[in-house]
Design a protein around this motif. Structure first.
Motif, PDB file in Angstrom:
ATOM      1  N   ARG A  94       0.835  -1.209   0.000  1.00 12.63           N
ATOM      2  CA  ARG A  94       0.000   0.000   0.000  1.00 12.63           C
ATOM      3  C   ARG A  94       0.864   1.252   0.000  1.00 12.63           C
ATOM      4  O   ARG A  94       0.571   2.237  -0.679  1.00 12.63           O
ATOM      5  CB  ARG A  94      -0.925  -0.006   1.216  1.00 12.63           C
ATOM      6  CG  ARG A  94      -2.027  -1.052   1.154  1.00 12.63           C
ATOM      7  CD  ARG A  94      -3.103  -0.769   2.202  1.00 12.63           C
ATOM      8  NE  ARG A  94      -2.592  -0.914   3.545  1.00 12.63           N
ATOM      9  CZ  ARG A  94      -2.644  -2.049   4.249  1.00 12.63           C
ATOM     10  NH1 ARG A  94      -3.163  -3.131   3.701  1.00 12.63           N
ATOM     11  NH2 ARG A  94      -2.176  -2.091   5.477  1.00 12.63           N
ATOM     12  N   HIS A  95       1.950   1.213   0.776  1.00 13.92           N
ATOM     13  CA  HIS A  95       2.851   2.363   0.858  1.00 13.92           C
ATOM     14  C   HIS A  95       3.489   2.652  -0.503  1.00 13.92           C
ATOM     15  O   HIS A  95       3.595   3.815  -0.916  1.00 13.92           O
ATOM     16  CB  HIS A  95       3.928   2.075   1.906  1.00 13.92           C
ATOM     17  CG  HIS A  95       4.857   3.209   2.173  1.00 13.92           C
ATOM     18  ND1 HIS A  95       6.026   3.399   1.465  1.00 13.92           N
ATOM     19  CD2 HIS A  95       4.792   4.245   3.056  1.00 13.92           C
ATOM     20  CE1 HIS A  95       6.639   4.467   1.912  1.00 13.92           C
ATOM     21  NE2 HIS A  95       5.923   5.007   2.872  1.00 13.92           N
ATOM     22  N   GLN A  96       3.901   1.607  -1.210  1.00 12.98           N
ATOM     23  CA  GLN A  96       4.535   1.808  -2.516  1.00 12.98           C
ATOM     24  C   GLN A  96       3.546   2.346  -3.549  1.00 12.98           C
ATOM     25  O   GLN A  96       3.877   3.241  -4.328  1.00 12.98           O
ATOM     26  CB  GLN A  96       5.137   0.495  -3.013  1.00 12.98           C
ATOM     27  CG  GLN A  96       5.785   0.614  -4.388  1.00 12.98           C
ATOM     28  CD  GLN A  96       6.731  -0.505  -4.688  1.00 12.98           C
ATOM     29  OE1 GLN A  96       7.793  -0.607  -4.072  1.00 12.98           O
ATOM     30  NE2 GLN A  96       6.374  -1.369  -5.618  1.00 12.98           N
ATOM     31  N   ARG A  97       2.318   1.814  -3.543  1.00 11.27           N
ATOM     32  CA  ARG A  97       1.303   2.330  -4.468  1.00 11.27           C
ATOM     33  C   ARG A  97       1.002   3.798  -4.179  1.00 11.27           C
ATOM     34  O   ARG A  97       0.796   4.602  -5.094  1.00 11.27           O
ATOM     35  CB  ARG A  97       0.034   1.486  -4.377  1.00 11.27           C
ATOM     36  CG  ARG A  97       0.140   0.134  -5.069  1.00 11.27           C
ATOM     37  CD  ARG A  97      -1.217  -0.508  -5.238  1.00 11.27           C
ATOM     38  NE  ARG A  97      -1.782  -0.934  -3.973  1.00 11.27           N
ATOM     39  CZ  ARG A  97      -1.605  -2.150  -3.454  1.00 11.27           C
ATOM     40  NH1 ARG A  97      -0.870  -3.049  -4.093  1.00 11.27           N
ATOM     41  NH2 ARG A  97      -2.163  -2.482  -2.311  1.00 11.27           N
ATOM     42  N   LEU A  98       0.976   4.131  -2.894  1.00 12.59           N
ATOM     43  CA  LEU A  98       0.716   5.511  -2.503  1.00 12.59           C
ATOM     44  C   LEU A  98       1.823   6.434  -3.005  1.00 12.59           C
ATOM     45  O   LEU A  98       1.564   7.535  -3.511  1.00 12.59           O
ATOM     46  CB  LEU A  98       0.591   5.596  -0.985  1.00 12.59           C
ATOM     47  CG  LEU A  98       0.163   6.937  -0.386  1.00 12.59           C
ATOM     48  CD1 LEU A  98      -1.212   7.335  -0.907  1.00 12.59           C
ATOM     49  CD2 LEU A  98       0.142   6.845   1.135  1.00 12.59           C
ATOM     50  N   LEU A  99       3.067   6.000  -2.888  1.00 21.84           N
ATOM     51  CA  LEU A  99       4.192   6.789  -3.375  1.00 21.84           C
ATOM     52  C   LEU A  99       4.081   7.034  -4.880  1.00 21.84           C
ATOM     53  O   LEU A  99       4.337   8.153  -5.360  1.00 21.84           O
ATOM     54  CB  LEU A  99       5.506   6.083  -3.051  1.00 21.84           C
ATOM     55  CG  LEU A  99       6.782   6.721  -3.591  1.00 21.84           C
ATOM     56  CD1 LEU A  99       6.954   8.132  -3.058  1.00 21.84           C
ATOM     57  CD2 LEU A  99       8.004   5.875  -3.256  1.00 21.84           C
ATOM     58  N   GLN A 100       3.716   6.017  -5.631  1.00 25.18           N
ATOM     59  CA  GLN A 100       3.567   6.173  -7.076  1.00 25.18           C
ATOM     60  C   GLN A 100       2.478   7.185  -7.419  1.00 25.18           C
ATOM     61  O   GLN A 100       2.627   7.986  -8.346  1.00 25.18           O
ATOM     62  CB  GLN A 100       3.245   4.813  -7.701  1.00 25.18           C
ATOM     63  CG  GLN A 100       4.390   3.811  -7.596  1.00 25.18           C
ATOM     64  CD  GLN A 100       3.974   2.403  -7.965  1.00 25.18           C
ATOM     65  OE1 GLN A 100       2.783   2.103  -8.111  1.00 25.18           O
ATOM     66  NE2 GLN A 100       4.948   1.505  -8.121  1.00 25.18           N
TER      67      GLN A 100
END
Length: 421
Positions: A94-100
């Motif tokens: 979730r954190h990585q998708r949010l960063l993108q």
């Protein structure tokens, strides 16, 4: 280099009305429990703040950092309770998708910093990863885009959106929003206060088994979480057993970490969240160990990178701030895994930055991401070197590799002989 010789709702940041200030104070006591936060500043220092009561002497520096003339927001990924490493893996995705998403559209105008939320205890798994967004122009599209981002979230657990505001008396407040139905609802507000710097970096309890793994099973468990695909691991282990049956002279047998049997998946895992990427490289060390175990019983084996390299880069990358925030000497994160084949001698070849850049240029090869980071970021380079020097059981022997090849070779041979080989 390691030598093995035997098996081992829209609001503006201007002045608020007196009535609204009173409302903010009235809701300050609704916090379920105190939360602390840390943010890395451009100079690699860390600032810590806590949500509390306005009577606790606010700090004007926080208002200057998070308050007007711009506007600041915080986005955090909640960690859903659960057993095993599943919640960490899901939160990391979730954190990585949010960063993108934060790097697209109008949100690109914001200054993005890492934000860590943590509790008063030092329990592992209590870290909440997120982002601090600073919009210097206070553009109305920024908040609108953040709310749209939350609305587009298809997961059961939405990211938490907080907004920082300064009142007419200079107090800084954080208001927490959630989407309910067709609109956003304020679910909490509290005064933002300067917090004392913790004795150790708040991420330290979470380093083991999320960045540096203590054993093979801990790393493998990450990649065996539902949604992960592991046929590559089965194939890699089969190739590893086949490779270990070879008998090659020392000059022709210098395995790498990660080994060739899984190197084809390196680019894929480099794009994965931190915990998955680190688990992949950790398991690579165990595959290397299985390749060298049989050969090391016949003759010495040299390994180009091994666990020390995997751990050093992981620690230096994930622990925010400068040198002083690294785990202290003798911390468990510097200890060799008990179930991994241990080298008898570890050599760390060092050169000054200018010489390293000259040699890289002479290779005629494209720089790796790590090499580019080492060259561009002096603080990161120092953190990597310090982490190497703190490794224990076994420790690293530093070798100045700026001299001629012959002289460096003689130095290395002397160290090998002193070690009894």
């Amino acid at each position: 280099m390691a030598l093995v010789s035997r098996p081992r709702a829209p609001l503006w940041l201007g002045r608020l009305s007196r009535r609204l200030c009173a409302q903010l104070r009235a809701c300050a006591g609704t916090m379920a429990r105190p939360r602390r936060f840390t943010v890395e500043l451009p100079d690699c220092s860390l600032t810590h703040f806590i949500l509390g009561d306005p009577a606790d002497h606010p700090d004007a520096r926080l208002t200057a950092l998070l308050g007007p003339p711009g506007r600041s927001y915080a986005l955090c990924v909640p960690l859903v309770p659960g057993r095993g490493c599943g919640p960490r893996v899901q939160a990391a995705r979730r954190h990585q998708r949010l960063l993108q998403q934060l790097r697209q559209g109008p949100l690109q105008r914001c200054q993005l910093s890492k934000l860590l939320g943590y509790g008063p205890s030092d329990q592992a798994g209590a870290i909440q990863h997120g982002f601090l967004l600073r919009d210097p122009s206070d553009h109305p599209d920024t908040r609108r885009a953040l709310l749209q981002l939350m609305a587009s979230c298809q997961e059961a657990v939405q990211p938490q959106l907080a907004e920082f505001q300064a009142d007419s008396q200079g107090l800084l407040w954080q208001r927490l929003w959630e989407l309910r139905g067709e609109g956003e609802v304020q679910v909490d507000c509290a005064c933002v206060l300067q917090a004392p710097e913790p004795h150790l970096h708040p991420l330290l309890p979470d380093l083991l088994n999320s960045v540096v793994f203590q054993d093979r099973d801990a790393a493998r468990a990450v990649l065996e979480e539902p949604g992960q695909c592991l046929p590559w691991l089965t194939n890699a282990q089969r190739r590893s057993r086949k490779a270990s049956s070879r008998s090659l002279p020392l000059k022709d047998w210098m395995p790498l970490s990660p080994p060739p049997c899984i190197s084809q998946w390196r680019k894929i895992f480099d794009d994965e969240p931190t915990i998955i990427r680190r688990a992949f490289y950790s398991l690579g060390n165990y595959l290397v160990a299985s390749e060298i175990a049989k050969e090391s019983a016949k003759s010495p084996v040299i390994v180009d990178r091994y666990w020390h390299s995997t751990a050093a880069y992981a620690i230096a990358t994930e622990v925010s701030g400068g040198l002083s925030f690294l785990p202290p000497a003798h911390h468990p994160v510097y200890q060799w895994p008990g179930d991994l084949l241990k080298p008898d001698l570890v050599l760390l070849l060092t050169v000054n930055p200018e010489e390293r850049a000259r040699r890289l240029l002479g290779r005629g090869l494209e720089k790796t991401k790590e090499e580019a980071e080492l060259e561009a970021n002096n603080v990161f380079r120092q953190k990597v070197e310090m982490t190497y020097q703190r490794m224990e059981n076994p420790s690293c022997h530093l070798v100045d590799a700026s001299a001629s090849r012959e002289r460096v070779l003689q130095t290395v041979l002397q160290l090998i002989q002193r070690a009894g080989h």
